[in-house]
Design a protein around this motif. Structure first.
Motif, PDB file in Angstrom:
ATOM      1  N   CYS A 348       0.848  -1.195   0.000  1.00  0.00           N
ATOM      2  CA  CYS A 348       0.000   0.000   0.000  1.00  0.00           C
ATOM      3  C   CYS A 348       0.881   1.242   0.000  1.00  0.00           C
ATOM      4  CB  CYS A 348      -0.926  -0.010   1.211  1.00  0.00           C
ATOM      5  SG  CYS A 348      -2.054   1.400   1.277  1.00  0.00           S
ATOM      6  N   PRO A 349       1.191   1.795  -1.156  1.00  0.00           N
ATOM      7  CA  PRO A 349       2.038   2.993  -1.208  1.00  0.00           C
ATOM      8  C   PRO A 349       1.433   4.171  -0.459  1.00  0.00           C
ATOM      9  CG  PRO A 349       1.817   1.997  -3.389  1.00  0.00           C
ATOM     10  CD  PRO A 349       0.830   1.324  -2.502  1.00  0.00           C
ATOM     11  N   ASP A 350       0.114   4.322  -0.507  1.00  0.00           N
ATOM     12  CA  ASP A 350      -0.515   5.453   0.178  1.00  0.00           C
ATOM     13  C   ASP A 350      -0.298   5.384   1.685  1.00  0.00           C
ATOM     14  OD1 ASP A 350      -1.365   6.236  -2.280  1.00  0.00           O
ATOM     15  OD2 ASP A 350      -3.507   6.134  -1.860  1.00  0.00           O
ATOM     16  N   ALA A 351      -0.296   4.167   2.244  1.00  0.00           N
ATOM     17  CA  ALA A 351      -0.062   4.020   3.682  1.00  0.00           C
ATOM     18  C   ALA A 351       1.315   4.553   4.057  1.00  0.00           C
ATOM     19  CB  ALA A 351      -0.198   2.561   4.099  1.00  0.00           C
ATOM     20  N   SER A 352       2.295   4.256   3.223  1.00  0.00           N
ATOM     21  CA  SER A 352       3.645   4.760   3.491  1.00  0.00           C
ATOM     22  C   SER A 352       3.698   6.277   3.375  1.00  0.00           C
ATOM     23  CB  SER A 352       4.640   4.121   2.519  1.00  0.00           C
ATOM     24  OG  SER A 352       4.725   2.721   2.727  1.00  0.00           O
ATOM     25  N   LEU A 353       2.969   6.832   2.429  1.00  0.00           N
ATOM     26  CA  LEU A 353       2.958   8.284   2.264  1.00  0.00           C
ATOM     27  C   LEU A 353       2.356   8.966   3.495  1.00  0.00           C
ATOM     28  CD1 LEU A 353       1.876   8.633  -1.488  1.00  0.00           C
ATOM     29  CD2 LEU A 353       4.157   8.956  -0.522  1.00  0.00           C
ATOM     30  N   TYR A 354       1.276   8.398   4.015  1.00  0.00           N
ATOM     31  CA  TYR A 354       0.684   8.974   5.229  1.00  0.00           C
ATOM     32  C   TYR A 354       1.620   8.817   6.428  1.00  0.00           C
ATOM     33  CZ  TYR A 354      -3.888  10.199   3.355  1.00  0.00           C
ATOM     34  OH  TYR A 354      -4.907  10.804   2.652  1.00  0.00           O
ATOM     35  N   ALA A 355       2.280   7.669   6.520  1.00  0.00           N
ATOM     36  CA  ALA A 355       3.222   7.467   7.616  1.00  0.00           C
ATOM     37  C   ALA A 355       4.350   8.488   7.553  1.00  0.00           C
ATOM     38  CB  ALA A 355       3.786   6.047   7.562  1.00  0.00           C
ATOM     39  N   VAL A 356       4.835   8.775   6.351  1.00  0.00           N
ATOM     40  CA  VAL A 356       5.880   9.790   6.164  1.00  0.00           C
ATOM     41  C   VAL A 356       5.365  11.153   6.595  1.00  0.00           C
ATOM     42  CG1 VAL A 356       7.217  11.039   4.426  1.00  0.00           C
ATOM     43  CG2 VAL A 356       7.109   8.532   4.361  1.00  0.00           C
ATOM     44  N   ASP A 357       4.135  11.477   6.225  1.00  0.00           N
ATOM     45  CA  ASP A 357       3.557  12.773   6.592  1.00  0.00           C
ATOM     46  C   ASP A 357       3.438  12.897   8.110  1.00  0.00           C
ATOM     47  OD1 ASP A 357       0.936  14.383   7.337  1.00  0.00           O
ATOM     48  OD2 ASP A 357       1.612  15.179   5.415  1.00  0.00           O
ATOM     49  N   PHE A 358       2.907  11.859   8.770  1.00  0.00           N
ATOM     50  CA  PHE A 358       2.771  11.900  10.227  1.00  0.00           C
ATOM     51  C   PHE A 358       4.125  12.095  10.896  1.00  0.00           C
ATOM     52  CE2 PHE A 358      -1.217   8.912  10.259  1.00  0.00           C
ATOM     53  CZ  PHE A 358      -1.909   9.845   9.515  1.00  0.00           C
ATOM     54  N   ALA A 359       5.111  11.300  10.443  1.00  0.00           N
ATOM     55  CA  ALA A 359       6.439  11.365  11.049  1.00  0.00           C
ATOM     56  C   ALA A 359       7.074  12.738  10.855  1.00  0.00           C
ATOM     57  CB  ALA A 359       7.326  10.275  10.451  1.00  0.00           C
ATOM     58  N   THR A 360       6.874  13.317   9.677  1.00  0.00           N
ATOM     59  CA  THR A 360       7.444  14.637   9.387  1.00  0.00           C
ATOM     60  C   THR A 360       6.823  15.706  10.267  1.00  0.00           C
ATOM     61  OG1 THR A 360       7.873  13.981   7.092  1.00  0.00           O
ATOM     62  CG2 THR A 360       7.833  16.339   7.574  1.00  0.00           C
ATOM     63  N   ARG A 361       5.530  15.659  10.455  1.00  0.00           N
ATOM     64  CA  ARG A 361       4.855  16.651  11.296  1.00  0.00           C
ATOM     65  C   ARG A 361       5.333  16.549  12.744  1.00  0.00           C
ATOM     66  NH1 ARG A 361       0.440  18.979   8.684  1.00  0.00           N
ATOM     67  NH2 ARG A 361      -0.028  17.957   6.703  1.00  0.00           N
ATOM     68  N   ILE A 362       5.588  15.342  13.209  1.00  0.00           N
ATOM     69  CA  ILE A 362       5.970  15.136  14.606  1.00  0.00           C
ATOM     70  C   ILE A 362       7.458  15.353  14.826  1.00  0.00           C
ATOM     71  CG2 ILE A 362       6.105  13.408  16.460  1.00  0.00           C
ATOM     72  CD1 ILE A 362       3.586  12.118  15.102  1.00  0.00           C
ATOM     73  N   GLY A 363       8.278  14.760  13.962  1.00  0.00           N
ATOM     74  CA  GLY A 363       9.722  14.758  14.199  1.00  0.00           C
ATOM     75  C   GLY A 363      10.545  15.630  13.288  1.00  0.00           C
ATOM     76  N   GLY A 364       9.925  16.186  12.241  1.00  0.00           N
ATOM     77  CA  GLY A 364      10.682  16.985  11.299  1.00  0.00           C
ATOM     78  C   GLY A 364      11.405  16.126  10.279  1.00  0.00           C
ATOM     79  N   SER A 365      12.002  16.778   9.288  1.00  0.00           N
ATOM     80  CA  SER A 365      12.754  16.095   8.233  1.00  0.00           C
ATOM     81  C   SER A 365      13.749  17.085   7.650  1.00  0.00           C
ATOM     82  CB  SER A 365      11.812  15.572   7.142  1.00  0.00           C
ATOM     83  OG  SER A 365      11.196  16.654   6.461  1.00  0.00           O
ATOM     84  N   LEU A 366      14.501  16.637   6.667  1.00  0.00           N
ATOM     85  CA  LEU A 366      15.459  17.539   6.031  1.00  0.00           C
ATOM     86  C   LEU A 366      14.747  18.720   5.390  1.00  0.00           C
ATOM     87  CD1 LEU A 366      17.934  14.997   4.371  1.00  0.00           C
ATOM     88  CD2 LEU A 366      18.296  16.390   6.421  1.00  0.00           C
ATOM     89  N   LYS A 367      13.587  18.476   4.813  1.00  0.00           N
ATOM     90  CA  LYS A 367      12.831  19.545   4.158  1.00  0.00           C
ATOM     91  C   LYS A 367      12.058  20.375   5.159  1.00  0.00           C
ATOM     92  CE  LYS A 367       9.367  20.334   0.530  1.00  0.00           C
ATOM     93  NZ  LYS A 367       8.477  19.691  -0.473  1.00  0.00           N
ATOM     94  N   HIS A 368      11.533  19.734   6.198  1.00  0.00           N
ATOM     95  CA  HIS A 368      10.740  20.436   7.203  1.00  0.00           C
ATOM     96  C   HIS A 368      11.432  20.278   8.562  1.00  0.00           C
ATOM     97  CE1 HIS A 368       7.334  20.954   4.421  1.00  0.00           C
ATOM     98  NE2 HIS A 368       7.577  19.716   4.031  1.00  0.00           N
TER      99      HIS A 368
END
Length: 512
Positions: A348-368
């Motif tokens: 499920c590619p969409d599941a991974s995309l949502y997981a990435v979004d959640f993680a980015t909002r909580i922990g940040g990323s190189l872009k955010h």
């Protein structure tokens, strides 16, 4: 060391909830929880010039496939669930139709008992306390909020904790269905609440906290801001995301070159013959049932309106596809299965995309970038925790399992959630988060105090209501083979703390 909680903290939270009383009959419905493995029958359609389609979407799918060829299973699911022409959630499938509850197609945990949503609210309160009780910037985000019942119970609970209620800036409801957005608005804001549009979505004012509630069709419309504390809940959301299904098969031998083969080519051919063929991934595609099969259909002569003929079927692609050449190689979990002939994986590619979004909002990323990770995500759904899902596509209608390739747009489609894939995607997306679980729903709810909350509710109600409350909470924690307490699981995404603190419901307690 794992943090320990003051012994009275959870007890105090439950006592505070006790003042709420029983808003409604805790057992909202006695309809069955629906989940299971689907079997695909070989039912057929009439010849093209005689074909009568069960839904407008079925006709659209046939015309599209006739033009472009078979489509991936994920494309079929996406159109059936959120397509503009009669999609199950987005296509106005029937005036006044309700997918949820005893009169609909399925029932969810918040609809079974108000205690479920209350304890989810308590979980986020516990996280807010453990993360230092931030005084502002808290966002409550729900993806796939159904009728809004879960968020209504959460907000009603958070209202009893004024310090956190005051810290909430906004509530975001990510919902693709226009009809469901209206249902949620009536519940959360009142039938006469005014609304306004912005570039993010539709705004109104909530009746519980008096804070803005914003509806948006996609989580991408919600800005990712480093100073926000996002508390995200996804209940029975990931199971409705489209899946791709792949099966390993021997790759075709390389074509022989014209002309007389050289000695080296002869030796290479002999070596290939002495070893097993290389393997490749083929994709399961959706195509119409062949007209000639209609007379053999077990449903062809059925007068049961709940057993409509199956109009589409799964077929294995004859070669690789653009999805099969990439997706099964995206994780070592899939790659190691490739050499097993006939191995099947659901991705499920969409599941991974949502997981990435959640993680980015909580922990940040190189872009955010986010100097101080904060927030939490709680995912509650049914699925696997230690294996790759296979053959899990199911269709649900009127609380019954039906063929997922019948009545497109009128049948709910879902598949098992791959919790390990979600955890893997989240941890790869952000160094600022860690994942806990999944744990069985029974364990999560019992650690959250479901038994104690039920006892509080039954003290001041009549015998019949008390029996309903008792029946409802026990259903949520049923550990039988197909019980909700076993089949459903909880997973949490938290700010990285080197494992020093486990969250409530996952073996830890409140700190702060």
């Amino acid at each position: 060391m794992l943090g320990t909680m003051r012994p009275a903290t959870m007890a105090e939270a439950l006592r505070a909830l006790g003042r709420l009383g029983c808003r409604r009959l805790a057992c909202r419905s006695s309809g069955p929880a629906t989940h299971g493995i689907r079997c695909f029958s070989a039912t057929a359609l009439r010849p093209q010039n005689e074909r009568k389609w069960s839904t407008p979407l079925a006709k659209q799918l046939f015309e599209a496939i006739s033009t472009t060829g078979s489509v991936p299973l994920a494309s079929y699911m996406r159109l059936c669930l959120t397509g503009d022409v009669g999609g199950y959630y987005s296509g106005a499938i029937g005036h006044g139709r309700d997918q949820f509850g005893a009169k609909g197609d399925f029932i969810t945990s918040p609809e079974i008992s108000q205690i479920f949503g209350e304890l989810v609210g308590v979980w986020f309160i516990a996280e807010w306390i453990s993360q230092g009780r931030p005084k502002q910037g808290v966002q409550l985000i729900e993806v796939g909020p159904g009728r809004g019942t879960l968020m209504d119970d959460m907000l009603r609970t958070i209202q009893r904790f004024p310090a956190m209620a005051n810290a909430v800036d906004s509530v975001f409801m990510v919902e693709a269905s226009r009809e469901l957005r209206e249902t949620q608005k009536r519940l959360l804001c009142g039938p006469d609440a005014l609304s306004a549009e912005s570039k993010v979505g539709c705004h109104s004012t909530g009746k519980h906290l008096g804070k803005p509630i914003v509806w948006t069709e996609t989580i991408k419309s919600i800005p990712i801001e480093s100073d926000k504390v996002p508390f995200i809940v996804a209940h029975e959301f990931f199971d409705a995301l489209p899946i791709h299904t792949f099966q390993s098969a021997p790759a075709p031998p390389p074509r022989a070159k014209s002309g007389t083969p050289s000695g080296a080519e002869k030796r290479a051919t002999a070596a290939d013959a002495a070893h097993p063929s290389a393997m490749e991934w083929r994709e399961m595609m959706v195509s119409p049932m062949p007209p000639a099969a209609i007379d053999a259909s077990p449903n062809a002569l059925s007068s049961d309106k709940d057993e409509p003929p199956t109009e589409f079927q799964l077929t294995l692609s004859s070669g690789t596809t653009r999805h099969s050449r990439y997706l099964p190689d995206s994780s070592p979990r899939y790659r190691k299965l490739k050499q097993t002939s006939g191995a099947v994986v659901e991705i499920c590619p969409d599941a991974s995309l949502y997981a990435v979004d959640f993680a980015t909002r909580i922990g940040g990323s190189l872009k955010h970038t986010k100097a101080s990770p904060s927030g939490a995500a709680l995912i509650l759904d049914y699925g696997t925790s230690d294996t790759v899902p296979i053959n899990s596509l199911r269709g649900i209608r009127h609380h019954r399992l039906v063929n997922p390739f019948s009545s497109p747009g009128l049948v709910d489609l879902s598949a098992d959630v791959d919790f390990t894939a979600i955890a893997e995607a989240a941890t790869l997306a952000s160094d600022g988060i860690e994942v806990h679980g999944p744990v069985p729903q029974a364990d999560f709810l019992e650690l959250m105090g479901i038994r104690q909350r039920a006892e509080m509710l039954t003290k001041s109600v009549d015998k019949g209501t008390a029996e309903n409350i008792d029946k409802a909470w026990k259903r949520l924690v049923d550990r039988g083979p197909n019980g909700m307490g076993k089949v459903y699981k909880a997973l949490a995404i938290l700010p990285e703390n080197d494992g020093r603190r486990r969250p409530v419901g996952f073996g830890g307690d409140v700190r702060g």
